[in-house]
Structure formats: C-alpha cells, structure tokens
Scaffold this motif. Structure first.
Motif, mmCIF file in Angstrom:
data_model
loop_
_atom_site.group_PDB
_atom_site.id
_atom_site.type_symbol
_atom_site.label_atom_id
_atom_site.label_comp_id
_atom_site.label_asym_id
_atom_site.label_seq_id
_atom_site.Cartn_x
_atom_site.Cartn_y
_atom_site.Cartn_z
ATOM 1 N N VAL A 115 44.962 72.710 -24.499
ATOM 2 C CA VAL A 115 45.147 73.571 -23.333
ATOM 3 C C VAL A 115 43.776 73.977 -22.797
ATOM 4 O O VAL A 115 42.944 74.518 -23.526
ATOM 5 N N SER A 147 43.597 75.693 -19.569
ATOM 6 C CA SER A 147 43.872 76.984 -18.930
ATOM 7 C C SER A 147 45.380 77.185 -18.865
ATOM 8 O O SER A 147 46.155 76.225 -18.909
ATOM 9 N N GLY A 148 45.798 78.434 -18.782
ATOM 10 C CA GLY A 148 47.215 78.741 -18.718
ATOM 11 C C GLY A 148 47.856 78.855 -20.090
ATOM 12 O O GLY A 148 47.235 79.296 -21.062
ATOM 13 N N CYS A 149 49.098 78.432 -20.200
ATOM 14 C CA CYS A 149 49.868 78.558 -21.440
ATOM 15 C C CYS A 149 50.947 77.484 -21.452
ATOM 16 O O CYS A 149 51.633 77.275 -20.445
ATOM 17 N N TYR A 166 47.784 78.473 -26.169
ATOM 18 C CA TYR A 166 46.867 79.128 -25.260
ATOM 19 C C TYR A 166 45.580 78.310 -25.133
ATOM 20 O O TYR A 166 45.381 77.338 -25.869
ATOM 21 N N ALA A 173 54.804 73.963 -18.977
ATOM 22 C CA ALA A 173 53.874 75.003 -18.555
ATOM 23 C C ALA A 173 54.615 76.327 -18.431
ATOM 24 O O ALA A 173 55.601 76.423 -17.700
ATOM 25 N N SER A 221 49.207 75.686 -15.435
ATOM 26 C CA SER A 221 48.397 75.344 -16.606
ATOM 27 C C SER A 221 47.712 73.991 -16.416
ATOM 28 O O SER A 221 48.200 73.117 -15.697
#
Length: 242
Positions: free
Chosen positions: A36, A38-40, A59, A78, A82
C-alpha cells in the motif's frame, strides 16, 4: 510511510482505485505481492449468503498478496481512494536470488506475518461491543495517529460499515459505541471520518480489560470481565453484547 519493505525500484506496476473498487478478487491469478502506497486496502471474504467479513485492513507500508492475504482466499478492495504497488512473480524471483533475506521478510509480510490475527479472532469471538471498538480505535491511533498538543488526531480511512464487518458488529452498534466513548470524553468525533483520542490511557484500559474502572470494581475472571463468552459468526449476525 516509514521504512517500507519494498522500494519503487522493486515494483513493476502501480495501481490506483477509488473506494470499493478491487485490486484483485478471490480466484484471480496469484503470485504477486502488493504494498500500500496511500489509502487503505480492505481484505475481505463473502459468505454464501452474501454477507461480508472483513479480515484485515492494510495501511501505507503494509504488504499483502499471499495465502490468507492473497487472491487464493480473499478479495482486496480499496476502503478509500488508494494507491498500491505490485511486485510480480519474476521480480520476486530476482529478489530471492539477489537479496534472499529481504525477500523472505517481504514474503512473510505478504502472508500476514505482521497482523494480530489471533487477537482479532479472540476479540470478535468473545469481547463485548465496547471493548471491540476500543481495541480497534486504540490500534488505529497507534498506527495512524498524529500527536497534537498531547492528543492523537486520527483520520478514519474506512467507513463505519467496514469497521462493523471487521469487528463482527452492526453499523448501528459501532455508531452507538462511538457516541458512548465521546460522551465519556475518551474520544472526540470530528466528523464521520476523523476522531481525536483525548484520554489514551482510558481507551487502552477499555481495549485490554473491557472496562475503564479500577480493577477492584471488576469481577475476578482474568483479562476479560464480561458475560460468559459465546462464539460469534460473521458481521451482522451478532454484536457481542453482554
């Protein structure tokens, strides 16, 4: 993202997805490893009855893609907008030849080696709703919180329905328990996707023992002091309330 296992030069593909769009589905070709950026990312499984169980959240910096964290067994979607990087099978083979120690760390992480899997199972099986949510929010604060004037500000990268499906609760119970924590001034809700941990010690106490009260007021039944345990099924089937 501090000290990621994989570097940009390792990757062969970068993918961006809006909320609720998949990076892979169960049954897709396996063998790649994902990190990952960015985002989740939400790792989940659907039951035959159409209910969803969220097994894990990944994460920034987290690696997934193999075994119980891969398309052999789960969907990866996502949880918010993400971006994910992928290391393909050939790239992994090259890493195994040139940097075997790092490659094995990456493989272990991609299998979920850094996840609190057994703790999660115990929580959703036996803990009451307030303890489940406190455990989740405390962990989220440690992972994503930003310290401001002695308090932790946390952006929620997932929706409350996602939290419910991760903790084996209903959406309504998650909202109710968040309101209770706010009324106790343990957290402050700053909209639907942000909260502030005001009393970290109280939240941690609730997460560990199911109560913020001193131990002399608790029953002597070990770490968990609540009604006799009962095993729960997937989300929306029980709330874990005493």
């Amino acid at each position: 993202m501090a000290n990621p296992l994989l570097q940009t030069s390792d990757m062969d593909l970068f993918m961006s997805r809006p909320r609720n769009r998949p990076f892979f589905n169960e049954g897709d070709p396996s063998g790649a490893i994902y990190q990952v950026e960015s985002g989740c990312v939400r790792l989940q499984k659907m039951t035959e009855g159409g209910r969803r169980c969220v097994l894990s959240f990944c994460y920034p910096g987290d690696v997934f893609g193999l075994g119980t964290h891969g398309p052999e067994q789960v969907d990866a979607e996502a949880a918010c907008a993400s971006r994910v990087a992928r290391l393909g099978h050939l790239g992994l083979q090259r890493m195994l030849q040139s940097e075997p120690t790092r490659a094995m760390k990456v493989i272990d992480a991609a299998y979920g080696g850094q996840e609190p899997g057994s703790e999660h199972v115990v929580m959703i099986s036996f803990a009451p709703a307030e303890q489940k949510l406190a455990w989740f929010l405390a962990g989220l604060g440690q992972r994503l919180g930003q310290s401001v004037a002695g308090e932790l500000l946390v952006d929620l990268p997932m929706m409350r329905a996602d939290i419910a499906d991760y903790l084996g609760m209903t959406f309504e119970t998650v909202s109710r328990e968040m309101t209770k924590l706010r009324d106790l001034q343990i957290i402050d809700l700053l909209g639907l996707r942000k909260f502030k941990i005001q009393r970290a010690a109280a939240l941690q106490s609730l997460a560990l023992r199911g109560s913020i009260w001193p131990s002399k007021y608790k029953t002597q039944r070990g770490a968990f002091a609540f009604a006799p345990p009962r095993r729960l099924n997937c989300a929306h089937q029980a709330d874990g309330l005493a």
